[in-house]
Design an enzyme around this catalytic site. Structure first.
Site, PDB file in Angstrom:
ATOM      1  N   ASP A  12     -25.518  19.230   9.778  1.00 42.99           N
ATOM      2  CA  ASP A  12     -25.905  17.879  10.189  1.00 42.99           C
ATOM      3  C   ASP A  12     -24.775  16.931   9.803  1.00 42.99           C
ATOM      4  O   ASP A  12     -23.846  17.319   9.073  1.00 42.99           O
ATOM      5  CB  ASP A  12     -27.214  17.487   9.489  1.00 42.99           C
ATOM      6  CG  ASP A  12     -27.706  16.085   9.863  1.00 42.99           C
ATOM      7  OD1 ASP A  12     -27.505  15.681  11.020  1.00 42.99           O
ATOM      8  OD2 ASP A  12     -28.253  15.390   8.994  1.00 42.99           O
ATOM      9  N   SER A  13     -24.907  15.695  10.222  1.00 45.72           N
ATOM     10  CA  SER A  13     -23.936  14.684   9.815  1.00 45.72           C
ATOM     11  C   SER A  13     -24.093  14.316   8.345  1.00 45.72           C
ATOM     12  O   SER A  13     -23.162  13.776   7.738  1.00 45.72           O
ATOM     13  CB  SER A  13     -24.102  13.425  10.663  1.00 45.72           C
ATOM     14  OG  SER A  13     -25.366  12.827  10.423  1.00 45.72           O
ATOM     15  N   TYR A  19     -23.596   9.871  12.748  1.00 45.68           N
ATOM     16  CA  TYR A  19     -23.044  10.251  14.043  1.00 45.68           C
ATOM     17  C   TYR A  19     -23.617   9.405  15.184  1.00 45.68           C
ATOM     18  O   TYR A  19     -22.995   9.284  16.235  1.00 45.68           O
ATOM     19  CB  TYR A  19     -23.384  11.712  14.346  1.00 45.68           C
ATOM     20  CG  TYR A  19     -22.501  12.747  13.688  1.00 45.68           C
ATOM     21  CD1 TYR A  19     -21.415  12.402  12.890  1.00 45.68           C
ATOM     22  CD2 TYR A  19     -22.755  14.097  13.879  1.00 45.68           C
ATOM     23  CE1 TYR A  19     -20.613  13.371  12.292  1.00 45.68           C
ATOM     24  CE2 TYR A  19     -21.959  15.077  13.300  1.00 45.68           C
ATOM     25  CZ  TYR A  19     -20.893  14.717  12.504  1.00 45.68           C
ATOM     26  OH  TYR A  19     -20.105  15.676  11.934  1.00 45.68           O
ATOM     27  N   GLY A  20     -24.802   8.868  14.996  1.00 45.61           N
ATOM     28  CA  GLY A  20     -25.524   8.210  16.083  1.00 45.61           C
ATOM     29  C   GLY A  20     -24.746   7.170  16.868  1.00 45.61           C
ATOM     30  O   GLY A  20     -24.787   7.162  18.097  1.00 45.61           O
ATOM     31  N   CYS A  38     -29.460  18.420  13.794  1.00 45.75           N
ATOM     32  CA  CYS A  38     -29.054  17.055  14.080  1.00 45.75           C
ATOM     33  C   CYS A  38     -29.296  16.789  15.557  1.00 45.75           C
ATOM     34  O   CYS A  38     -28.773  17.518  16.412  1.00 45.75           O
ATOM     35  CB  CYS A  38     -27.582  16.860  13.735  1.00 45.75           C
ATOM     36  SG  CYS A  38     -26.903  15.243  14.180  1.00 45.75           S
ATOM     37  N   ASN A  39     -30.065  15.774  15.877  1.00 42.49           N
ATOM     38  CA  ASN A  39     -30.346  15.463  17.271  1.00 42.49           C
ATOM     39  C   ASN A  39     -29.107  14.988  18.007  1.00 42.49           C
ATOM     40  O   ASN A  39     -28.912  15.304  19.194  1.00 42.49           O
ATOM     41  CB  ASN A  39     -31.443  14.401  17.362  1.00 42.49           C
ATOM     42  CG  ASN A  39     -32.798  14.931  16.934  1.00 42.49           C
ATOM     43  OD1 ASN A  39     -33.064  15.077  15.742  1.00 42.49           O
ATOM     44  ND2 ASN A  39     -33.659  15.214  17.894  1.00 42.49           N
ATOM     45  N   GLU A  63     -29.147   7.868   3.604  1.00 43.77           N
ATOM     46  CA  GLU A  63     -28.004   8.501   2.935  1.00 43.77           C
ATOM     47  C   GLU A  63     -27.782   7.906   1.541  1.00 43.77           C
ATOM     48  O   GLU A  63     -27.361   8.596   0.618  1.00 43.77           O
ATOM     49  CB  GLU A  63     -26.741   8.338   3.774  1.00 43.77           C
ATOM     50  CG  GLU A  63     -26.697   9.186   5.029  1.00 43.77           C
ATOM     51  CD  GLU A  63     -26.339  10.640   4.762  1.00 43.77           C
ATOM     52  OE1 GLU A  63     -25.634  10.918   3.771  1.00 43.77           O
ATOM     53  OE2 GLU A  63     -26.782  11.510   5.540  1.00 43.77           O
ATOM     54  N   CYS A  75     -34.614  11.939  14.916  1.00 46.56           N
ATOM     55  CA  CYS A  75     -33.459  12.090  14.030  1.00 46.56           C
ATOM     56  C   CYS A  75     -33.944  12.822  12.800  1.00 46.56           C
ATOM     57  O   CYS A  75     -35.004  12.488  12.248  1.00 46.56           O
ATOM     58  CB  CYS A  75     -32.881  10.728  13.658  1.00 46.56           C
ATOM     59  SG  CYS A  75     -31.584  10.783  12.391  1.00 46.56           S
ATOM     60  N   THR A  76     -33.188  13.812  12.347  1.00 49.91           N
ATOM     61  CA  THR A  76     -33.652  14.628  11.219  1.00 49.91           C
ATOM     62  C   THR A  76     -33.649  13.865   9.898  1.00 49.91           C
ATOM     63  O   THR A  76     -34.267  14.316   8.931  1.00 49.91           O
ATOM     64  CB  THR A  76     -32.805  15.910  11.079  1.00 49.91           C
ATOM     65  OG1 THR A  76     -31.412  15.570  10.997  1.00 49.91           O
ATOM     66  CG2 THR A  76     -33.033  16.832  12.264  1.00 49.91           C
ATOM     67  N   HIS A  77     -32.975  12.715   9.842  1.00 47.12           N
ATOM     68  CA  HIS A  77     -33.063  11.884   8.632  1.00 47.12           C
ATOM     69  C   HIS A  77     -34.447  11.253   8.477  1.00 47.12           C
ATOM     70  O   HIS A  77     -34.910  11.031   7.351  1.00 47.12           O
ATOM     71  CB  HIS A  77     -32.027  10.753   8.681  1.00 47.12           C
ATOM     72  CG  HIS A  77     -30.629  11.160   8.344  1.00 47.12           C
ATOM     73  ND1 HIS A  77     -29.830  11.867   9.206  1.00 47.12           N
ATOM     74  CD2 HIS A  77     -29.880  10.933   7.232  1.00 47.12           C
ATOM     75  CE1 HIS A  77     -28.641  12.055   8.648  1.00 47.12           C
ATOM     76  NE2 HIS A  77     -28.648  11.499   7.454  1.00 47.12           N
TER      77      HIS A  77
END
Length: 276
Positions: free
Chosen positions: A10-11, A42-43, A73-74, A152, A184-186
């Protein structure tokens, strides 16, 4: 690692929500996790740039024997899933896609909300999923600028976060959504705060368990299950190893080694001597 590891990347820390589910379902497997925190999020980045990062991380994992590779990561799935499969036809890639299908099937109002990053909404994958599974319902979308950065930094709850979420979700709630898809995986790290803001009548859909089930099925179809015992996890970050390790300890209640990687001038990801 004695077994062929499963690669996950992922980012940043978002892919840990997928890794957490993978460990629960496949505790005997070994995992390699890569977080490109030097470039997160990354978005907002152009899809071509995200695609280059995806190829660089995939090459890093492939060089270490990872199989399959889970793109947790989408944004990367939107930008690079198809090109990666075409470039590496012998490698199994499991990607992310917004959970429109279960949301459409269960929605009472016929109005589904999706929150994600710009890159996810721009990719062909999102349009394809809506076309295939949106049915006759209405899909309303919203970006969440700054939310990945908050997560983050470790901000996953609190009044300030809920105030921010309330402002971003208000247009969706005004449309009458009763399903909220996390694109989004976050975002599962702030699921509780999202639920507080959305209210009890809105179901929040985290795709991480479904991705873990899909990965388990892929493994069952392609190779025998790993021998008994607990597998190992090794993480890499292009950011600070100790910062990522503390996040893992506090949010996943896990403790595994984290090593630092850095990008070379020619787009390769290289391991350094720093570790936590």
């Amino acid at each position: 690692m004695d077994k062929q590891p499963i690669g996950v990347f992922d980012s940043g820390v978002g892919g840990l929500t997928v890794l957490r589910e993978l460990i629960r379902r496949l505790p005997q497997e070994d995992f390699l996790y890569v977080a490109d925190q030097a470039h997160a999020p990354y978005g907002p980045r152009p899809l071509e740039e995200v695609r280059r990062f995806g190829f660089g991380i995939a090459d890093f994992l492939l060089a270490r024997g990872a199989q399959p590779i889970v793109i947790a990561c989408n944004a990367i799935s939107a930008a690079a899933l198809r090109p990666l499969r075409e470039a590496h036809p012998r490698t199994l890639f499991v990607g992310m896609e917004p959970a429109i299908k279960p949301a459409a099937e269960d929605s009472r109002s016929g109005v589904i909300g999706v929150i994600a990053t710009e890159a996810t909404f721009q990719g062909e994958l999102f349009a394809s999923v809506v076309s295939r599974y949106g049915g006759g319902g209405k899909v309303v979308t919203q970006t969440m600028p700054g939310l990945v950065e908050r997560i983050e930094a470790g901000e996953t709850e609190g009044p300030a976060l809920e105030s921010y979420l309330r402002g971003r979700l208000q247009p969706l709630l005004a449309e009458g959504i009763d399903e909220l898809v996390l694109g989004c995986t976050h975002y599962p790290f702030v699921a509780r705060a999202l639920q507080n803001v959305a209210g009890p009548d809105v179901r929040i859909i985290d795709p991480s368990p479904a991705v873990a089930r899909q990965t388990e099925q892929v493994l069952a179809d392609r190779k025998p299950p790993a021998a008994g015992g607990k597998g190992t996890v090794l993480a890499f970050t292009s950011g600070g190893p100790e910062t990522l390790r503390r996040f893992i300890q506090s949010r996943l209640q896990e403790d595994f080694p984290v090593r630092r990687v850095a990008w070379s001038g020619d787009g390769r990801l290289l391991e350094t001597q720093d570790q936590a």
